[in-house]
Design a protein around this motif. Structure first.
Motif, mmCIF file in Angstrom:
data_model
loop_
_atom_site.group_PDB
_atom_site.id
_atom_site.type_symbol
_atom_site.label_atom_id
_atom_site.label_comp_id
_atom_site.label_asym_id
_atom_site.label_seq_id
_atom_site.Cartn_x
_atom_site.Cartn_y
_atom_site.Cartn_z
ATOM 1 N N GLY A 156 0.764 -1.237 0.000
ATOM 2 C CA GLY A 156 0.000 0.000 0.000
ATOM 3 C C GLY A 156 0.791 1.282 0.000
ATOM 4 O O GLY A 156 0.215 2.372 0.026
ATOM 5 N N TYR A 157 2.131 1.208 -0.006
ATOM 6 C CA TYR A 157 2.926 2.431 -0.087
ATOM 7 C C TYR A 157 2.950 2.930 -1.539
ATOM 8 O O TYR A 157 3.153 2.149 -2.468
ATOM 9 C CB TYR A 157 4.364 2.188 0.373
ATOM 10 N N HIS A 158 2.730 4.229 -1.708
ATOM 11 C CA HIS A 158 2.843 4.870 -3.015
ATOM 12 C C HIS A 158 3.723 6.093 -2.849
ATOM 13 O O HIS A 158 3.442 6.945 -2.011
ATOM 14 C CB HIS A 158 1.466 5.287 -3.537
ATOM 15 N N PHE A 159 4.758 6.180 -3.672
ATOM 16 C CA PHE A 159 5.712 7.274 -3.521
ATOM 17 C C PHE A 159 5.583 8.351 -4.594
ATOM 18 O O PHE A 159 6.407 9.257 -4.661
ATOM 19 C CB PHE A 159 7.129 6.712 -3.483
ATOM 20 N N SER A 160 4.547 8.239 -5.423
ATOM 21 C CA SER A 160 4.267 9.277 -6.409
ATOM 22 C C SER A 160 2.816 9.140 -6.836
ATOM 23 O O SER A 160 2.108 8.225 -6.400
ATOM 24 C CB SER A 160 5.192 9.145 -7.632
ATOM 25 N N GLU A 161 2.379 10.054 -7.714
ATOM 26 C CA GLU A 161 1.017 9.944 -8.236
ATOM 27 C C GLU A 161 0.894 8.835 -9.262
ATOM 28 O O GLU A 161 -0.201 8.501 -9.719
ATOM 29 C CB GLU A 161 0.584 11.269 -8.871
ATOM 30 N N SER A 182 -5.294 2.261 -19.722
ATOM 31 C CA SER A 182 -6.387 2.835 -18.943
ATOM 32 C C SER A 182 -6.518 4.345 -19.133
ATOM 33 O O SER A 182 -7.457 4.961 -18.633
ATOM 34 C CB SER A 182 -6.181 2.529 -17.457
ATOM 35 N N SER A 183 -5.543 4.943 -19.835
ATOM 36 C CA SER A 183 -5.515 6.395 -20.071
ATOM 37 C C SER A 183 -5.564 7.182 -18.764
ATOM 38 O O SER A 183 -6.284 8.172 -18.631
ATOM 39 C CB SER A 183 -6.677 6.818 -20.989
ATOM 40 N N LYS A 184 -4.786 6.724 -17.799
ATOM 41 C CA LYS A 184 -4.684 7.451 -16.540
ATOM 42 C C LYS A 184 -3.375 7.087 -15.848
ATOM 43 O O LYS A 184 -2.697 6.127 -16.253
ATOM 44 C CB LYS A 184 -5.863 7.139 -15.621
ATOM 45 N N GLU A 185 -3.050 7.865 -14.817
ATOM 46 C CA GLU A 185 -1.839 7.575 -14.050
ATOM 47 C C GLU A 185 -2.137 6.471 -13.046
ATOM 48 O O GLU A 185 -3.122 6.541 -12.295
ATOM 49 C CB GLU A 185 -1.361 8.838 -13.330
ATOM 50 N N VAL A 186 -1.301 5.457 -13.034
ATOM 51 C CA VAL A 186 -1.495 4.293 -12.169
ATOM 52 C C VAL A 186 -0.368 4.253 -11.143
ATOM 53 O O VAL A 186 0.819 4.259 -11.498
ATOM 54 C CB VAL A 186 -1.509 2.984 -12.986
ATOM 55 N N MET A 187 -0.747 4.219 -9.867
ATOM 56 C CA MET A 187 0.245 4.191 -8.799
ATOM 57 C C MET A 187 0.789 2.779 -8.609
ATOM 58 O O MET A 187 0.041 1.799 -8.681
ATOM 59 C CB MET A 187 -0.366 4.706 -7.491
ATOM 60 N N LEU A 188 2.083 2.677 -8.361
ATOM 61 C CA LEU A 188 2.739 1.392 -8.141
ATOM 62 C C LEU A 188 2.717 1.057 -6.657
ATOM 63 O O LEU A 188 3.224 1.820 -5.835
ATOM 64 C CB LEU A 188 4.186 1.452 -8.643
ATOM 65 N N ASP A 189 2.127 -0.086 -6.312
ATOM 66 C CA ASP A 189 2.078 -0.529 -4.920
ATOM 67 C C ASP A 189 3.447 -1.037 -4.484
ATOM 68 O O ASP A 189 4.081 -1.826 -5.196
ATOM 69 C CB ASP A 189 1.059 -1.662 -4.742
ATOM 70 N N ILE A 190 3.875 -0.618 -3.295
ATOM 71 C CA ILE A 190 5.159 -1.054 -2.743
ATOM 72 C C ILE A 190 4.929 -1.703 -1.385
ATOM 73 O O ILE A 190 4.266 -1.138 -0.515
ATOM 74 C CB ILE A 190 6.137 0.129 -2.584
ATOM 75 N N PHE A 191 5.490 -2.898 -1.198
ATOM 76 C CA PHE A 191 5.453 -3.591 0.083
ATOM 77 C C PHE A 191 6.615 -3.105 0.956
ATOM 78 O O PHE A 191 7.696 -2.797 0.451
ATOM 79 C CB PHE A 191 5.611 -5.100 -0.100
ATOM 80 N N ASN A 230 -1.262 0.544 5.188
ATOM 81 C CA ASN A 230 -1.698 -0.838 5.379
ATOM 82 C C ASN A 230 -2.120 -1.050 6.835
ATOM 83 O O ASN A 230 -2.058 -0.128 7.660
ATOM 84 C CB ASN A 230 -0.565 -1.807 5.004
ATOM 85 N N ASN A 231 -2.539 -2.282 7.136
ATOM 86 C CA ASN A 231 -3.038 -2.586 8.480
ATOM 87 C C ASN A 231 -1.957 -2.454 9.548
ATOM 88 O O ASN A 231 -2.223 -2.008 10.662
ATOM 89 C CB ASN A 231 -3.610 -4.001 8.522
ATOM 90 N N GLU A 232 -0.736 -2.867 9.227
ATOM 91 C CA GLU A 232 0.336 -2.792 10.222
ATOM 92 C C GLU A 232 0.526 -1.355 10.710
ATOM 93 O O GLU A 232 0.566 -1.097 11.918
ATOM 94 C CB GLU A 232 1.657 -3.298 9.632
ATOM 95 N N VAL A 233 0.602 -0.430 9.786
ATOM 96 C CA VAL A 233 0.843 0.959 10.145
ATOM 97 C C VAL A 233 -0.397 1.572 10.782
ATOM 98 O O VAL A 233 -0.311 2.277 11.797
ATOM 99 C CB VAL A 233 1.272 1.766 8.911
ATOM 100 N N GLN A 234 -1.566 1.304 10.201
ATOM 101 C CA GLN A 234 -2.792 1.881 10.742
ATOM 102 C C GLN A 234 -3.008 1.457 12.187
ATOM 103 O O GLN A 234 -3.255 2.291 13.068
ATOM 104 C CB GLN A 234 -4.001 1.451 9.908
ATOM 105 N N ASN A 235 -2.930 0.172 12.462
ATOM 106 C CA ASN A 235 -3.204 -0.314 13.810
ATOM 107 C C ASN A 235 -2.185 0.213 14.816
ATOM 108 O O ASN A 235 -2.534 0.628 15.922
ATOM 109 C CB ASN A 235 -3.220 -1.847 13.834
ATOM 110 N N GLY A 236 -0.913 0.196 14.436
ATOM 111 C CA GLY A 236 0.117 0.660 15.350
ATOM 112 C C GLY A 236 0.025 2.151 15.626
ATOM 113 O O GLY A 236 0.127 2.591 16.772
ATOM 114 N N PHE A 237 -0.179 2.931 14.569
ATOM 115 C CA PHE A 237 -0.209 4.378 14.737
ATOM 116 C C PHE A 237 -1.461 4.824 15.483
ATOM 117 O O PHE A 237 -1.392 5.679 16.385
ATOM 118 C CB PHE A 237 -0.132 5.056 13.368
#
Length: 527
Positions: A256-261, A268-277, A366-373
């Protein structure tokens, strides 16, 4: 499979047969640049990237046999490489940065035959860079690991300005020695672009939000399949689920990490974000074959806790807005808004981008960060240091799964009655509606078994909370000093249930009335 847990040296990983996710095609592209800066969260592989670049620029071709860069690089030129590591040390000592640099400079001056004529760090650094170029005939490579840690460790303390000035002297060297430099990379957690540390030389090219380098640190889904598919199959068998189900669990917990738009996608004629684990969590989970909170459990930075405490951060307000890039990518040391620090430290990420307006939507990756934070925020906001909220959340998970709505009502009523009187007293005096809304928000954000949508917006308004469980959909609307009937009417009038008209799950609308006088739930209707 040997996992490089705790190992951040490229040569050690390769020589010991540890698994290495091949990033060398991106390393090659990066190496064609001049002076760059990369911001990534802690434990995302920045030190390994620095080490990989060090081996590449030293021409250690044997280490790269079979990797993508071996087909791209034809010359394998050996450059003089100066690596500076600020990832550890006691930066509260005002002389520590100077002592570290003197140790480096003593070694480099001996190596390149430079006599020590000056005491000033900046002058000595410039002289040794020029000497290395002259002696080898090759321009110099400078790699700085965790350039910002000397400031972060003393954030909002007197030493911060001293450390900033010391770093400025070092980094300003790059401007006067530009003709001698082949490549410079500074990595860190945060971007101190609007404070004086970079004012002494031309701003480096910031590749932190360049879509081309999204995957430079971290693991993509394709890489997860390519390198770890068999290990994930073993992990799935251990947990009694299919391999596909294990991929879903890993994605929810660590992706769920995205480091750009994102990059433009023609199909798809649009900008697609790359998911990073998160690489640290993924490697630890595969190593022990157990899903857990590895990255979050490894420690919350002290500087972030200072900012959260000072600013009494309301995460609900932060996540309800959209932002221009400058608000979360450019950090000002004197700001009262901790958004940039929360984002750059990896606790928030980009979840959406409006290209027409140039605005970004941020949320937990993601869940790890959400729950901890959120758990941290609960402990601070409700003075809940004994885990009572977590017990409540686990109970609510079961109640939602079994559609025990009366039990849920009783559990929430008991919880609100147990909140200490002094927990956020000032905020409750100021706005009890804000207090109870935020408390409910934090509770429901801790629900990780199901999809929980808070303040979900449609064309006619925002539903307070929607929970999508396995067999049920629950739409909650809360009213302060109103009635449950009014809450139910709003759900109908605003059409909050319309998106679920064709959903096979059973839908419940729950109207809840909260009394500012009794400080608790007084009416609850579910239909």
């Amino acid at each position: 499979m040997k996992y490089p847990i705790g190992t951040q040296t490229f040569s050690t990983i390769i020589e010991n047969g540890m698994v290495y996710v091949d990033k060398t095609a991106l390393v090659y592209d990066l190496a064609q640049k001049h002076i760059c800066f990369l911001c990534r969260p802690r434990r995302f592989g920045k030190s390994l990237l620095i080490s990989t670049l060090e081996s590449y620029f030293k021409g250690e071709r044997e280490l790269f046999k079979g990797l993508k860069i071996d087909e791209l690089e034809k010359d394998w030129v050996q450059y003089p490489v100066f690596r500076i590591d600020f990832s550890k040390g006691n930066f509260k000592n005002p002389d520590y940065i100077s002592n570290v640099m003197r140790n480096y400079l003593d070694k480099w001056e001996e190596e390149y035959g430079v006599s020590k004529k000056y005491e000033e760090i900046g002058i000595r650094f410039a002289n040794v860079i020029a000497a290395a170029h002259a002696k080898t005939g090759r321009k110099v490579v400078v790699l700085v690991d965790e350039y910002d840690k000397p400031m972060l460790d003393v954030l909002m303390e007197p030493e911060e300005q001293l450390n900033r000035d010391a770093l400025k002297e070092i980094y300003s060297t790059f401007k006067e020695t530009d003709e001698h430099l082949r490549f410079v990379l500074l990595t860190g957690v945060t971007k101190f672009s609007q404070v004086s540390v970079f004012s002494g030389f031309n701003q480096p090219e910031d590749i932190s939000m360049n879509p081309k380098f999204d995957a430079l640190c971290g693991i993509t889904k394709d890489e997860l399949v390519e390198y770890f598919d068999s290990e994930i199959a073993v992990m799935a068998r251990k947990h009694g689920c299919t391999k596909d189900e294990m991929y879903v669990l890993l994605k929810k917990q660590y992706d769920g990490y995205h480091f750009s738009e994102g990059a433009w996608d023609e199909e798809s004629s649009k900008e697609v974000m790359l998911d990073i684990f998160n690489p640290y969590s993924v490697l630890n989970a595969l190593n022990v074959r157990k899903i857990d909170d590895y990255w979050f459990a490894s420690g919350t930075p002290t500087y972030l806790m200072k900012l959260l405490d000072r600013n009494r951060t309301n995460i609900q307000e932060i996540l309800s807005k959209q932002y221009a890039k400058k608000y979360f990518m450019d950090y000002k040391a004197d700001t009262e808004d901790p958004l940039a620090m929360i984002y750059q430290s990896g606790y928030l990420t980009i979840k959406g981008y409006d290209g027409r307006k140039g605005l970004y939507k941020l949320d937990f990756p993601n869940n790890e960060v959400q729950n901890g934070f959120v758990d941290l925020l609960v402990n601070d906001y409700l003075k809940d240091s004994h885990g009572g909220t977590n017990c409540l959340v686990m109970d609510i998970n079961d109640m939602l799964d079994e559609c025990r709505l009366d039990d849920m009502r009783d559990a929430l009523t008991g919880f609100f009655g147990s909140i200490p009187y002094n927990a956020n007293y000032q905020e409750r005096v100021w706005s009890y509606e804000s207090h109870y809304h935020y408390t409910l928000y934090l509770i429901f954000r801790l629900l990780s078994c199901y999809t929980t949508l808070t303040e979900k917006e449609n064309s006619r308004g925002r539903a307070d909370i929607i929970v999508e469980a396995n067999d049920y959909v629950y739409i909650f609307e809360f009213k302060l000093d109103g009635t449950a009937a009014e809450a139910l009417k709003q759900i109908d009038d605003k059409g909050y249930a319309e998106p679920y008209a064709a959903d096979p799950r059973k839908l419940f609308r729950i109207g809840v009335s909260f009394s500012s006088e009794k400080k608790n739930i007084v009416e609850w209707k579910a239909v």
